[in-house]
Design a protein around this motif. Structure first.
Motif, PDB file in Angstrom:
ATOM      1  N   ALA A 175       0.834  -1.206   0.000  1.00 31.44           N
ATOM      2  CA  ALA A 175       0.000   0.000   0.000  1.00 31.44           C
ATOM      3  C   ALA A 175       0.869   1.257   0.000  1.00 31.44           C
ATOM      4  CB  ALA A 175      -0.923  -0.005   1.216  1.00 31.44           C
ATOM      5  N   SER A 176       1.947   1.259   0.774  1.00 30.03           N
ATOM      6  CA  SER A 176       2.838   2.418   0.832  1.00 30.03           C
ATOM      7  C   SER A 176       3.494   2.659  -0.521  1.00 30.03           C
ATOM      8  CB  SER A 176       3.911   2.201   1.902  1.00 30.03           C
ATOM      9  OG  SER A 176       3.328   2.097   3.184  1.00 30.03           O
ATOM     10  N   LEU A 177       3.972   1.595  -1.140  1.00 32.04           N
ATOM     11  CA  LEU A 177       4.628   1.724  -2.438  1.00 32.04           C
ATOM     12  C   LEU A 177       3.650   2.194  -3.508  1.00 32.04           C
ATOM     13  CD1 LEU A 177       7.426   1.278  -3.685  1.00 32.04           C
ATOM     14  CD2 LEU A 177       6.700  -1.042  -4.278  1.00 32.04           C
ATOM     15  N   ALA A 178       2.431   1.652  -3.493  1.00 29.83           N
ATOM     16  CA  ALA A 178       1.426   2.043  -4.479  1.00 29.83           C
ATOM     17  C   ALA A 178       1.017   3.507  -4.307  1.00 29.83           C
ATOM     18  CB  ALA A 178       0.199   1.137  -4.361  1.00 29.83           C
ATOM     19  N   LEU A 179       0.824   3.936  -3.072  1.00 29.82           N
ATOM     20  CA  LEU A 179       0.414   5.313  -2.813  1.00 29.82           C
ATOM     21  C   LEU A 179       1.516   6.295  -3.197  1.00 29.82           C
ATOM     22  CD1 LEU A 179      -1.878   7.018  -1.784  1.00 29.82           C
ATOM     23  CD2 LEU A 179      -1.014   6.753   0.538  1.00 29.82           C
ATOM     24  N   TYR A 180       2.762   5.937  -2.906  1.00 31.81           N
ATOM     25  CA  TYR A 180       3.861   6.808  -3.299  1.00 31.81           C
ATOM     26  C   TYR A 180       3.963   6.899  -4.822  1.00 31.81           C
ATOM     27  CZ  TYR A 180       8.527   8.673  -3.987  1.00 31.81           C
ATOM     28  OH  TYR A 180       9.582   9.441  -4.404  1.00 31.81           O
ATOM     29  N   LEU A 182       1.549   6.517  -6.983  1.00 30.14           N
ATOM     30  CA  LEU A 182       0.427   7.320  -7.465  1.00 30.14           C
ATOM     31  C   LEU A 182       0.706   8.802  -7.296  1.00 30.14           C
ATOM     32  CD1 LEU A 182      -2.491   7.545  -8.512  1.00 30.14           C
ATOM     33  CD2 LEU A 182      -3.274   7.294  -6.149  1.00 30.14           C
ATOM     34  N   PHE A 183       1.275   9.184  -6.161  1.00 32.74           N
ATOM     35  CA  PHE A 183       1.582  10.592  -5.942  1.00 32.74           C
ATOM     36  C   PHE A 183       2.600  11.097  -6.971  1.00 32.74           C
ATOM     37  CE2 PHE A 183       4.248  13.933  -4.228  1.00 32.74           C
ATOM     38  CZ  PHE A 183       3.301  14.881  -3.874  1.00 32.74           C
ATOM     39  N   VAL A 184       3.633  10.294  -7.251  1.00 37.78           N
ATOM     40  CA  VAL A 184       4.644  10.706  -8.229  1.00 37.78           C
ATOM     41  C   VAL A 184       4.010  10.936  -9.593  1.00 37.78           C
ATOM     42  CG1 VAL A 184       6.689   9.940  -9.492  1.00 37.78           C
ATOM     43  CG2 VAL A 184       6.580   9.639  -7.027  1.00 37.78           C
ATOM     44  N   LEU A 185       3.094  10.056  -9.994  1.00 31.22           N
ATOM     45  CA  LEU A 185       2.432  10.214 -11.293  1.00 31.22           C
ATOM     46  C   LEU A 185       1.585  11.482 -11.329  1.00 31.22           C
ATOM     47  CD1 LEU A 185       1.332   6.536 -12.050  1.00 31.22           C
ATOM     48  CD2 LEU A 185       3.213   7.821 -13.073  1.00 31.22           C
ATOM     49  N   VAL A 186       0.877  11.761 -10.243  1.00 33.17           N
ATOM     50  CA  VAL A 186       0.053  12.970 -10.188  1.00 33.17           C
ATOM     51  C   VAL A 186       0.928  14.225 -10.193  1.00 33.17           C
ATOM     52  CG1 VAL A 186      -1.523  14.297  -8.731  1.00 33.17           C
ATOM     53  CG2 VAL A 186      -1.904  11.848  -9.075  1.00 33.17           C
ATOM     54  N   GLN A 187       2.007  14.197  -9.408  1.00 30.18           N
ATOM     55  CA  GLN A 187       2.872  15.375  -9.289  1.00 30.18           C
ATOM     56  C   GLN A 187       3.581  15.703 -10.598  1.00 30.18           C
ATOM     57  OE1 GLN A 187       6.396  14.892  -6.899  1.00 30.18           O
ATOM     58  NE2 GLN A 187       6.356  17.021  -6.225  1.00 30.18           N
ATOM     59  N   THR A 188       3.970  14.696 -11.332  1.00 31.27           N
ATOM     60  CA  THR A 188       4.775  14.928 -12.531  1.00 31.27           C
ATOM     61  C   THR A 188       3.972  14.836 -13.820  1.00 31.27           C
ATOM     62  OG1 THR A 188       5.358  12.583 -12.623  1.00 31.27           O
ATOM     63  CG2 THR A 188       6.846  14.024 -11.416  1.00 31.27           C
ATOM     64  N   GLY A 189       2.675  14.516 -13.721  1.00 32.25           N
ATOM     65  CA  GLY A 189       1.879  14.354 -14.923  1.00 32.25           C
ATOM     66  C   GLY A 189       0.623  15.192 -14.932  1.00 32.25           C
ATOM     67  N   ARG A 190      -0.472  14.560 -14.548  1.00 31.32           N
ATOM     68  CA  ARG A 190      -1.804  15.162 -14.711  1.00 31.32           C
ATOM     69  C   ARG A 190      -1.944  16.511 -14.021  1.00 31.32           C
ATOM     70  NH1 ARG A 190      -7.161  13.372 -15.673  1.00 31.32           N
ATOM     71  NH2 ARG A 190      -6.367  11.287 -16.143  1.00 31.32           N
ATOM     72  N   MET A 297       7.435  11.484   2.207  1.00 31.40           N
ATOM     73  CA  MET A 297       6.767  10.389   1.505  1.00 31.40           C
ATOM     74  C   MET A 297       7.738   9.298   1.090  1.00 31.40           C
ATOM     75  SD  MET A 297       3.824  11.917  -0.949  1.00 31.40           S
ATOM     76  CE  MET A 297       4.470  13.561  -1.074  1.00 31.40           C
ATOM     77  N   ALA A 298       8.888   9.700   0.566  1.00 28.33           N
ATOM     78  CA  ALA A 298       9.881   8.711   0.141  1.00 28.33           C
ATOM     79  C   ALA A 298      10.402   7.924   1.333  1.00 28.33           C
ATOM     80  CB  ALA A 298      11.035   9.403  -0.586  1.00 28.33           C
ATOM     81  N   SER A 299      10.584   8.618   2.460  1.00 24.15           N
ATOM     82  CA  SER A 299      11.099   7.954   3.652  1.00 24.15           C
ATOM     83  C   SER A 299      10.163   6.848   4.122  1.00 24.15           C
ATOM     84  CB  SER A 299      11.311   8.977   4.774  1.00 24.15           C
ATOM     85  OG  SER A 299      11.818   8.359   5.926  1.00 24.15           O
ATOM     86  N   ILE A 300       8.847   7.083   4.004  1.00 18.06           N
ATOM     87  CA  ILE A 300       7.888   6.053   4.421  1.00 18.06           C
ATOM     88  C   ILE A 300       7.574   5.109   3.264  1.00 18.06           C
ATOM     89  CG2 ILE A 300       5.651   5.621   5.496  1.00 18.06           C
ATOM     90  CD1 ILE A 300       5.622   8.530   6.399  1.00 18.06           C
ATOM     91  N   GLY A 301       7.184   5.686   2.136  1.00 19.65           N
ATOM     92  CA  GLY A 301       6.676   4.900   1.025  1.00 19.65           C
ATOM     93  C   GLY A 301       7.691   3.986   0.378  1.00 19.65           C
ATOM     94  N   LEU A 302       8.974   4.287   0.491  1.00 23.32           N
ATOM     95  CA  LEU A 302      10.005   3.424  -0.075  1.00 23.32           C
ATOM     96  C   LEU A 302      10.793   2.685   0.991  1.00 23.32           C
ATOM     97  CD1 LEU A 302      11.375   5.745  -2.923  1.00 23.32           C
ATOM     98  CD2 LEU A 302       9.692   3.916  -3.086  1.00 23.32           C
ATOM     99  N   THR A 303      11.022   3.325   2.144  1.00 25.33           N
ATOM    100  CA  THR A 303      11.815   2.684   3.191  1.00 25.33           C
ATOM    101  C   THR A 303      11.057   1.523   3.847  1.00 25.33           C
ATOM    102  OG1 THR A 303      12.988   4.739   3.651  1.00 25.33           O
ATOM    103  CG2 THR A 303      13.040   3.052   5.357  1.00 25.33           C
ATOM    104  N   ILE A 304       9.791   1.711   4.144  1.00 29.74           N
ATOM    105  CA  ILE A 304       9.026   0.642   4.797  1.00 29.74           C
ATOM    106  C   ILE A 304       8.970  -0.614   3.925  1.00 29.74           C
ATOM    107  CG2 ILE A 304       6.747  -0.027   5.621  1.00 29.74           C
ATOM    108  CD1 ILE A 304       8.292   1.738   7.569  1.00 29.74           C
TER     109      ILE A 304
END
Length: 368
Positions: A175-180, A182-190, A297-304
């Motif tokens: 869930a953490s990886l998926a949410l992170y 998704l945020f990257v796609l939103v921030q850099t795209g749409r 976000m990276a600290s949680i979404g990728l580290t966990i």
């Protein structure tokens, strides 16, 4: 060409990782005296800064959304390497190190970097202006990630301590990886415009361009990629060498074991703090907030997820649930962050409030 090569070799981001690797080879497996420990620690910090610099060069070359992933992955490799290294050498007393480090990263980014950025921006223009849509979405993502990974384990009943069962840990990691992602796609795209700087009147700055210099050449990007790998190897190896000294220093100062996590987070987030401060001084407060919340976000979404995978080989339980004091500070940070972000404008008061929250966290980490 010889002049270009000579200039490249004289850059500190080039020779520091090379020296760090050389020192690693010479000192590996040896007991170090105090002076040598200080030298290795200095080279470790320099290698961290150099690694992030070269990751930024590569990121600038490949563009978005891959550029953001390059920098996040590089920083996460450093954080995970330090955590796993200390957990392997520390035994049972480091079972909560991942939790302490990730929580420290959240508090430093959401209170320290964010508060410092708002304070600098407000001192320059009386009011720091940013985009509430993008910043609010980032803060919501951080709050969700922190709750799933650090709060929920405290209240689960499948294990006696504040830890997940294997199935729960796997879900939290995915869930953490998926949410992170998704945020990257939103921030850099749409919705990229939600994360661009705005003027005092609320107009988006640089809506048609990226506001950066031309991308580096392919040769320069490949050189930075090679140096990035060298720097990361140096960080991992030198962290292993000085890890006993870090733990001994914490014990000698009569500080709790959790303070080791604060030290790791401060080391890893130093480059982001410097970059955010520079952006705020250039009236790019939104860029500073992107760095602060993106790092959280990276600290949680990728580290966990990385620690969850590493836990397969690590002995002992993985304690992720926060205690009462930590939960209180996290809740106060979330509420204060919402009240700061919603207006899209902040004064020195909001910056000062967040910095006081950081000071409270550091004090209570040292004196629980």
């Amino acid at each position: 060409m010889p002049g270009l090569i000579r200039s490249r070799l004289t850059e500190w981001t080039t020779f520091v990782p090379l020296i760090a690797i050389l020192v690693l080879a010479v000192t590996w497996g040896r007991h170090l005296a105090g002076v040598l420990v200080a030298v290795v620690a200095a080279l470790l910090a320099g290698a961290v800064l150099a690694a992030v610099h070269h990751a930024e060069v590569v990121a600038h070359k490949v563009g978005e959304p891959f550029g953001s992933l390059v920098l996040a992955v590089a920083v996460t490799v450093i954080e995970v390497a330090l955590i796993v290294t200390l957990m392997i050498s520390g035994g049972d007393k480091t079972q909560a190190l991942a939790r302490d480090t990730v929580f420290a990263a959240v508090m430093i980014t959401c209170n320290g970097i964010l508060g410092l950025s708002l304070l600098i921006g407000a001192l320059r223009r009386r009011v720091a202006v940013f985009n509430p849509e993008g910043t609010g979405g980032a803060l919501a993502t951080v709050a969700t990630l922190a709750t799933l990974s650090l709060v929920v384990p405290t209240f689960t009943t499948s294990r006696p301590g504040p830890e997940f069962s294997p199935a729960q840990l796997a879900f939290a990691a995915v869930a953490s990886l998926a949410l992170y992602g998704l945020f990257v796609l939103v921030q850099t795209g749409r919705h990229r415009d939600y994360f661009l700087s705005v003027t005092q009147g609320g107009q988006v700055v640089d809506a048609d361009g990226d506001g950066h210099a031309d991308p580096p050449s392919t040769r320069a990007a490949l050189a930075s990629l090679a140096l990035l790998i060298v720097a990361l190897v140096a960080v991992v190896g030198n962290a292993k060498i000085i890890s006993p000294t870090i733990e001994a220093g914490v014990s000698a100062a009569n500080l709790p074991q959790a303070f080791v996590g604060v030290i790791i987070a401060l080391l890893v987030l130093l480059p982001e703090t410097l970059a955010a401060s520079r952006a705020a001084r250039r009236d790019r407060v939104q860029i500073s907030l992107n760095l602060a919340l993106g790092s959280a976000m990276a600290s949680i979404g990728l580290t966990i997820p990385a620690i969850a995978l590493a836990s397969i080989w690590l002995d002992g339980p993985l304690l992720l649930g926060l205690g009462g004091t930590q939960l209180t500070l996290l809740a106060l940070t979330a509420v204060t962050g919402v009240l700061t972000v919603v207006p899209g404008r902040a004064t020195v008061l909001q910056g000062g409030v967040h910095l006081v929250l950081l000071a409270a966290f550091v004090f209570l980490a040292a004196s629980p």
